[in-house]
Design a protein around this motif. Structure first.
Motif, mmCIF file in Angstrom:
data_model
loop_
_atom_site.group_PDB
_atom_site.id
_atom_site.type_symbol
_atom_site.label_atom_id
_atom_site.label_comp_id
_atom_site.label_asym_id
_atom_site.label_seq_id
_atom_site.Cartn_x
_atom_site.Cartn_y
_atom_site.Cartn_z
ATOM 1 N N ALA A 359 20.751 -9.100 58.846
ATOM 2 C CA ALA A 359 20.605 -7.762 59.415
ATOM 3 C C ALA A 359 19.152 -7.343 59.231
ATOM 4 C CB ALA A 359 21.538 -6.776 58.725
ATOM 5 N N VAL A 360 18.496 -7.014 60.318
ATOM 6 C CA VAL A 360 17.078 -6.661 60.303
ATOM 7 C C VAL A 360 16.941 -5.204 60.723
ATOM 8 C CG1 VAL A 360 14.803 -7.164 61.281
ATOM 9 C CG2 VAL A 360 16.408 -9.041 60.823
ATOM 10 N N PHE A 361 16.149 -4.453 59.973
ATOM 11 C CA PHE A 361 15.960 -3.033 60.251
ATOM 12 C C PHE A 361 14.468 -2.751 60.439
ATOM 13 C CE2 PHE A 361 19.617 -3.649 57.467
ATOM 14 C CZ PHE A 361 20.621 -3.075 58.230
ATOM 15 N N CYS A 362 14.160 -1.927 61.425
ATOM 16 C CA CYS A 362 12.775 -1.525 61.655
ATOM 17 C C CYS A 362 12.768 -0.192 62.390
ATOM 18 C CB CYS A 362 12.016 -2.586 62.450
ATOM 19 S SG CYS A 362 12.544 -2.751 64.155
ATOM 20 N N PRO A 363 11.682 0.572 62.290
ATOM 21 C CA PRO A 363 11.588 1.831 63.048
ATOM 22 C C PRO A 363 11.360 1.553 64.533
ATOM 23 C CG PRO A 363 9.560 1.422 61.833
ATOM 24 C CD PRO A 363 10.510 0.333 61.434
ATOM 25 N N ASN A 364 11.451 2.591 65.322
ATOM 26 C CA ASN A 364 11.256 2.457 66.772
ATOM 27 C C ASN A 364 9.774 2.467 67.131
ATOM 28 O OD1 ASN A 364 14.028 2.517 66.954
ATOM 29 N ND2 ASN A 364 14.131 4.683 67.513
ATOM 30 N N LEU A 365 9.000 1.666 66.425
ATOM 31 C CA LEU A 365 7.569 1.521 66.677
ATOM 32 C C LEU A 365 7.322 0.118 67.189
ATOM 33 C CD1 LEU A 365 6.214 3.102 63.356
ATOM 34 C CD2 LEU A 365 6.389 4.217 65.583
ATOM 35 N N THR A 366 6.776 0.006 68.392
ATOM 36 C CA THR A 366 6.547 -1.322 68.948
ATOM 37 C C THR A 366 5.566 -2.104 68.089
ATOM 38 O OG1 THR A 366 6.836 -0.310 71.124
ATOM 39 C CG2 THR A 366 6.009 -2.557 71.072
ATOM 40 N N GLU A 367 4.461 -1.466 67.731
ATOM 41 C CA GLU A 367 3.446 -2.089 66.871
ATOM 42 C C GLU A 367 3.103 -1.113 65.750
ATOM 43 O OE1 GLU A 367 2.295 -5.096 67.594
ATOM 44 O OE2 GLU A 367 2.656 -5.389 69.748
ATOM 45 N N VAL A 368 2.503 -1.636 64.697
ATOM 46 C CA VAL A 368 2.052 -0.755 63.621
ATOM 47 C C VAL A 368 1.017 0.218 64.161
ATOM 48 C CG1 VAL A 368 0.885 -0.646 61.397
ATOM 49 C CG2 VAL A 368 2.549 -2.451 61.837
ATOM 50 N N SER A 369 0.117 -0.278 65.025
ATOM 51 C CA SER A 369 -0.862 0.582 65.690
ATOM 52 C C SER A 369 -0.231 1.200 66.930
ATOM 53 C CB SER A 369 -2.091 -0.235 66.098
ATOM 54 O OG SER A 369 -2.906 0.507 66.979
ATOM 55 N N SER A 370 -0.540 2.463 67.190
ATOM 56 C CA SER A 370 0.029 3.148 68.359
ATOM 57 C C SER A 370 -0.772 2.903 69.630
ATOM 58 C CB SER A 370 0.110 4.654 68.091
ATOM 59 O OG SER A 370 -1.189 5.180 67.883
ATOM 60 N N ALA A 371 -1.875 2.175 69.535
ATOM 61 C CA ALA A 371 -2.721 1.935 70.713
ATOM 62 C C ALA A 371 -1.930 1.218 71.801
ATOM 63 C CB ALA A 371 -3.932 1.094 70.316
ATOM 64 N N GLY A 372 -1.966 1.768 73.016
ATOM 65 C CA GLY A 372 -1.279 1.149 74.149
ATOM 66 C C GLY A 372 0.206 1.421 74.199
ATOM 67 N N ASN A 373 0.709 2.283 73.295
ATOM 68 C CA ASN A 373 2.155 2.559 73.261
ATOM 69 C C ASN A 373 2.441 4.059 73.344
ATOM 70 O OD1 ASN A 373 3.030 -0.245 72.738
ATOM 71 N ND2 ASN A 373 1.965 0.039 70.799
ATOM 72 N N ALA A 374 1.612 4.779 74.073
ATOM 73 C CA ALA A 374 1.718 6.238 74.097
ATOM 74 C C ALA A 374 3.090 6.715 74.556
ATOM 75 C CB ALA A 374 0.628 6.817 75.000
#
Length: 510
Positions: A359-374
């Motif tokens: 079971a893998v859990f992660c937040p709804n963040l595509t990358e650690v950096s928000s650049a390009g994911n506005a």
């Protein structure tokens, strides 16, 4: 909302031109809208479609003929509306500019009117009575999909309270349709409809429409989609009937019947246009399967108890259909996140019978950096908050594992009625240890660990340093590299599914 609409240059009466189909519900309202839009588009009609949330790009919320509007059209209407509202705002008002969802709702109305669509399918955001889409005063037809508990902090703690909210989209004299609901909420919907003289009909099951003809093929997988398709057929047929359109489908029952003291919607033979529409419906992130070499990704944005139950049924059935003799280990992985006021323990408990290896859990963040994911940023929470929530999910999962660490796990009592026992017991030993779970800081890192470079499309440059430092990550990586098949279920949040799709399907970002 009326004031915002007026300041944007429209009156409520202008929306009557859009020939709107207004849809709400707890589970399946988006799928119902997608089916409905695709059916009517198959008749050659020009369609508008407003939905939420988006998965990858915000433009997905506003569609013309099934396609997200272009970046150019979005930019043009965004700034036109923004400047119009800026110019007309009252400096003394505390709500001088509309919030995110209201702004997009206004924008959708402007675009649909300018594009001169024949009809617009509008999905309610949250609830119904007080949702900003309920500015619509004269829809052609309304629909309510399956009801359940969700957004309880806003809508109420009982299904009956939620039914009252959803029934708020009913309008005097406008036909409305719903699917079979529990007695309590069904009675609330009936009462809501009767008080304003709204004719409310109960949809017959899809089997009744298939009787005497070939079975209907649905573009969306899962048994639960049949209820959504049945509702969509009634909404589409009613719209065509209201607009005196030909090709309604031959009626099978000449006089109306009554079920649960509610008139039953017509039982008819679906036309070829209707059949093609149902078959060709696409709705990303809902019972979606991506097959990539040894990896099979199962994507479903289920985030309520009832939708997760449906997701589990679909996932098990998909595993059973895909089962072929293989020489080597198979691995099942759950990728999960849950947000808002939802109960993650209840959702995770429903997922336990799937017998995941990890079971893998992660937040709804595509990358650690928000650049390009506005378009996928949530500015209402901090990184610390979302990571702490993921750690809590991991703890809940470990606790559930410990609770189930007994021979009773082999009991088939948790199976659905009539479901083969082998779905639960298929060559999988119960995992009783609490170390078969991991937390990653973003979706990209989670996918890199799960795929181990074996997904031919998702090929990030290299694993981040330290990604395999945890002993479970290291041993799991070896197992994943050697597995002949890896089955990954991504669920719990549509935003999580959107982040996964952004990485697995780069074309969606173009």
């Amino acid at each position: 909302m009326k004031l915002y609409l007026a300041r944007s240059g429209l009156q409520v009466e202008d929306l009557d031109q859009l020939n709107i189909i207004h849809v709400t519900g707890t589970k399946g309202k988006g799928s119902t809208c997608a089916f409905t839009e695709r059916i009517l588009r198959s008749y050659g009609l020009k369609t508008g479609f407003f939905s939420s949330p988006h998965l990858v790009q915000v433009r997905e919320r506003i569609r013309i003929n099934g396609q997200p509007i272009s970046p150019e059209l979005f930019t043009k209407h965004f700034w036109h509306l923004y400047h119009r509202l800026e110019e007309t705002k009252d400096s003394n008002s505390c709500v001088s500019m509309p919030a995110y969802f209201r702004f997009l709702t206004l924008m959708a109305f402007h675009i649909f009117l300018q594009e001169k669509v024949d009809l617009a399918v509008v999905e309610v955001g949250i609830g119904g009575a007080y949702d900003c889409t309920n500015i619509i005063r004269k829809p052609v037809v309304c629909g309510i999909s399956s009801l359940g508990l969700d957004h309880t902090s806003l809508l109420g703690d009982t299904v009956e309270e939620i039914a009252w909210q959803k029934g708020g989209i009913f309008k005097h004299g406008v036909p409305a349709f719903t699917v079979l609901q529990p007695d309590g909420p069904l009675a609330v919907l009936q009462d809501r409809a009767q008080k304003i003289s709204c004719p409310l009909y109960l949809c017959p099951p899809l089997e009744a429409l298939e009787e005497g003809g070939p079975p209907l093929t649905l573009g969306l997988e899962g048994e639960h989609q049949r209820s959504n398709a049945a509702l969509a057929l009634q909404l589409a047929r009613c719209w065509l009937q209201q607009k005196d359109h030909q090709g309604l489908g031959e009626l099978k029952v000449s006089r109306p019947s009554v079920l649960w003291q509610m008139p039953l919607a017509p039982v008819f033979q679906p036309t070829s246009h209707m059949r093609h529409g149902l078959r060709d419906t696409e709705w990303l992130g809902r019972t979606q399967v991506l097959r990539r070499g040894p990896l099979t990704w199962y994507l479903d944005g289920a985030h309520t108890a009832s939708s997760v139950q449906a997701c589990v049924r679909w996932f098990r059935q998909a595993l059973r259909r895909s089962r072929v003799p293989r020489r080597g280990p198979e691995v099942r992985v759950l990728l999960f996140n849950s947000t808002g006021d939802r109960d993650p323990v209840a959702l995770l408990k429903l997922l336990q019978p799937c017998q995941f290896d990890y079971a893998v859990f992660c937040p709804n963040l595509t990358e650690v950096s928000s650049a390009g994911n506005a378009d996928q940023q949530n500015f209402m929470v901090t990184l610390d908050q979302v990571l702490l929530r993921c750690l809590a999910h991991q703890q809940h999962w470990s606790h559930l594992n410990e609770e189930h660490a007994s021979p009773n796990l082999w009991s088939p009592t948790s199976l659905e009625p009539g479901e083969p026992t082998s779905l639960l017991l298929a060559s999988h030993q119960p995992h009783t240890h609490s170390t078969s779970s991991l937390v990653f800081s973003c979706i990209s890192h989670a996918l890199q660990w799960i795929s181990q470079g074996r997904d031919p499309v998702f090929q990030p440059p290299s694993l981040p340093q330290g990604l395999l430092a945890h002993p479970v990550a290291g041993s799991g990586a070896s197992l994943l590299r050697d597995a002949v098949a890896i089955h990954v279920l991504v669920t719990g949040s549509l935003h999580l599914v959107g982040g996964v799709l952004k990485l697995l399907e780069p074309a969606l970002s173009q």
